[in-house]
Design a protein around this motif. Structure first.
Motif, PDB file in Angstrom:
ATOM      1  N   THR A 373      -4.215   3.426   7.017  1.00 14.35           N
ATOM      2  CA  THR A 373      -2.641   3.439   6.667  1.00 14.35           C
ATOM      3  C   THR A 373      -2.643   2.252   6.318  1.00 14.35           C
ATOM      4  OG1 THR A 373      -0.643   4.116   7.328  1.00 14.35           O
ATOM      5  CG2 THR A 373      -2.250   3.565   8.954  1.00 14.35           C
ATOM      6  N   TRP A 376       2.390  -1.647   4.695  1.00 14.62           N
ATOM      7  CA  TRP A 376       3.101  -1.906   3.431  1.00 14.62           C
ATOM      8  C   TRP A 376       3.005  -0.704   2.386  1.00 14.62           C
ATOM      9  CZ3 TRP A 376      -1.010  -1.194   0.252  1.00 14.62           C
ATOM     10  CH2 TRP A 376      -2.320  -1.595   1.086  1.00 14.62           C
ATOM     11  N   CYS A 377       2.433   0.338   2.514  1.00 17.11           N
ATOM     12  CA  CYS A 377       2.273   1.251   1.787  1.00 17.11           C
ATOM     13  C   CYS A 377       3.256   2.488   2.042  1.00 17.11           C
ATOM     14  CB  CYS A 377       0.725   2.088   1.972  1.00 17.11           C
ATOM     15  SG  CYS A 377       0.484   3.722   1.293  1.00 17.11           S
ATOM     16  N   CYS A 380       2.006   6.085   2.763  1.00 18.55           N
ATOM     17  CA  CYS A 380       1.457   5.767   4.059  1.00 18.55           C
ATOM     18  C   CYS A 380       2.919   6.251   5.068  1.00 18.55           C
ATOM     19  CB  CYS A 380       0.876   4.728   4.460  1.00 18.55           C
ATOM     20  SG  CYS A 380      -0.515   4.363   3.563  1.00 18.55           S
TER      21      CYS A 380
END
Length: 450
Positions: A373, A376-377, A380
């Motif tokens: 993960t 910043w995603c 995620c």
């Protein structure tokens, strides 16, 4: 449903995407490995009717000059005629190999790649059909359609200032570019057009080389040397007013910009409001989606306003948009945020920078699910509450989180370059892989370990 079958730890990873009982197959190919196209047929299911294989290639012409060619290779199984298409990097030129009368082998493919290096391969030129009617939709009718065969005729016309938006399978409908074309439609010496990069070859020197679309370029009447623009300023799309100013400054045939300022200002105000409304709707929907993966019947009052607002942003009723936006703001989303944070914690374990997945977890525990993960995603973070919740109710499974920034080497060791990626293990053997924020898939992954 997406199923990933691991074929070799460092060479192949196969993905099957089911759709209408057909399969598309993606192979990540390592050029250094001995396996090649003679094994491919064994990897494609017999029932696959229109399977496409895509593989990265890095071909060395000889050990003497080390001249190399990098790109991607596409070919269709059972296509008529059977063809292979090579995408050469970085130019992205395309070349065709007709395999209707030959067997696809390592040797025949090698000869094909050599022919590209030697300049003997047949180059494929993308030519979209010339459009007799540019009116794709009411929103698009003022945008001039430009295709490969009309590029010189339209763009290089010395009597016209021409603005070109290169897009990728995008209509630009409702976009500030189509709006600008509508506003400036009565300027006789100005053409605002669109060109679809998916179906038309184009010169890289004419457009920005960044990956984003649309790519903006201006060709003035007096000098057809392209003036390459930037669709983004500080990661935000430029405004209609900025675009109008750029066009006015760049064109040979000047026009009265002042008479258009009120229109573009009104458009920019509406666009800013729509963006704010879309963000508010997204926050409500995203939080509800995450919570309902755990509590299917969960309700929140903000949804009463977000649902109609989602429809309103398709129009121009600013007063109604503002009214619903204020109602969403008046209903706090903090209770949803707190609930998600509570679930996110769960009983997950975070891999430390000095640890390895193998030695610290796979060798010690029978069942492990690893979440690769990144903070910043967005996807995620959207699936993190479900991962945490599952960790709190599944007592015999270790739920391990591996951060992309803190544990880069571990991500490389497990061939992870997309996030989130979930990998399940049983007795140190990998059972399943999921790439992406697949809520149902993650639940199924847990079931498959029982």
């Amino acid at each position: 449903m997406t199923e990933h079958t691991h074929i070799s730890s460092d060479t192949y990873e196969r993905e099957l995407f089911t759709k209408e009982e057909k399969f598309n197959v993606l192979i990540n190919y390592s050029p250094s490995d001995a396996c090649f196209l003679d094994e491919i047929d064994q990897m494609i299911d017999e029932q696959a009717e229109d399977s496409w294989l895509r593989t990265n290639f890095n071909f060395i012409k000889s050990d003497m000059d080390r001249e190399s060619i990098q790109g991607k290779l596409h070919f269709a199984k059972d296509a008529k005629p059977k063809t292979i298409m090579a995408f050469k990097f970085p130019s992205k030129e395309r070349y065709l190999m007709d395999t209707s009368s030959m067997e696809i082998t390592r040797e025949s493919l090698t000869q094909f790649l050599k022919s590209i290096l030697d300049g003997k391969a047949v180059r494929y030129i993308g030519r979209e059909t010339r459009h007799e009617n540019d009116e794709y939709s009411p929103e698009m009718k003022h945008l001039k359609s430009i295709v490969y065969d009309t590029f010189d005729e339209i763009v290089m016309d010395s009597k016209k200032d021409v603005f070109v938006a290169l897009c990728f399978n995008e209509t630009l409908e409702g976009n500030f570019i189509s709006t600008m074309a509508k506003i400036l439609q009565n300027e006789p010496n100005l053409v605002i057009g669109r060109m679809n990069s998916a179906y038309n070859d184009y010169s890289l020197e004419y457009f920005p080389k960044e990956k984003y679309f649309p790519k903006l370029t201006f060709f003035s009447a007096a000098n057809k040397t392209p003036i390459i623009g930037d669709a983004y300023v500080n990661d935000e799309c430029i405004t209609a007013k900025q675009l109008l100013t750029w066009i006015h400054e760049s064109c040979t045939h000047k026009f009265d910009m002042e008479k258009y300022l009120e229109q573009v200002t009104q458009y920019d105000e509406l666009a800013a409001l729509i963006d704010e409304c879309k963000l508010a709707v997204w926050k409500v929907e995203n939080n509800l989606h995450s919570i309902r993966s755990i509590l299917p019947d969960y309700k929140h009052p903000a949804e009463e306003f977000s649902i109609p607002l989602k429809e309103l942003v398709k129009g121009e009723d600013k007063s109604k948009m503002k009214e619903l936006l204020e109602k969403i703001k008046s209903v706090s989303l903090q209770d949803m945020i707190d609930l998600l944070e509570q679930y996110k914690a769960g009983k997950t374990i975070h891999l430390k920078a000095d640890e390895t997945v193998d030695s610290y977890y796979l060798e010690r525990y029978e069942k492990v699910i690893v979440d690769f993960t990144a903070t910043w995603c967005g996807p995620c973070q959207a699936i993190a509450p479900l991962f945490g919740y599952l960790s709190s109710i599944e007592q015999d499974i270790i739920f391990l989180k591996v951060d992309a920034d803190e544990c880069q080497e571990q991500c490389k060791a497990f061939n992870v370059d997309g996030f989130p990626t979930f990998k399940s293990f049983k007795g140190k053997n990998m059972v399943q892989v999921i790439i992406g924020s697949d809520l149902k898939g993650l639940k199924k992954m847990v079931e498959n370990l029982h």
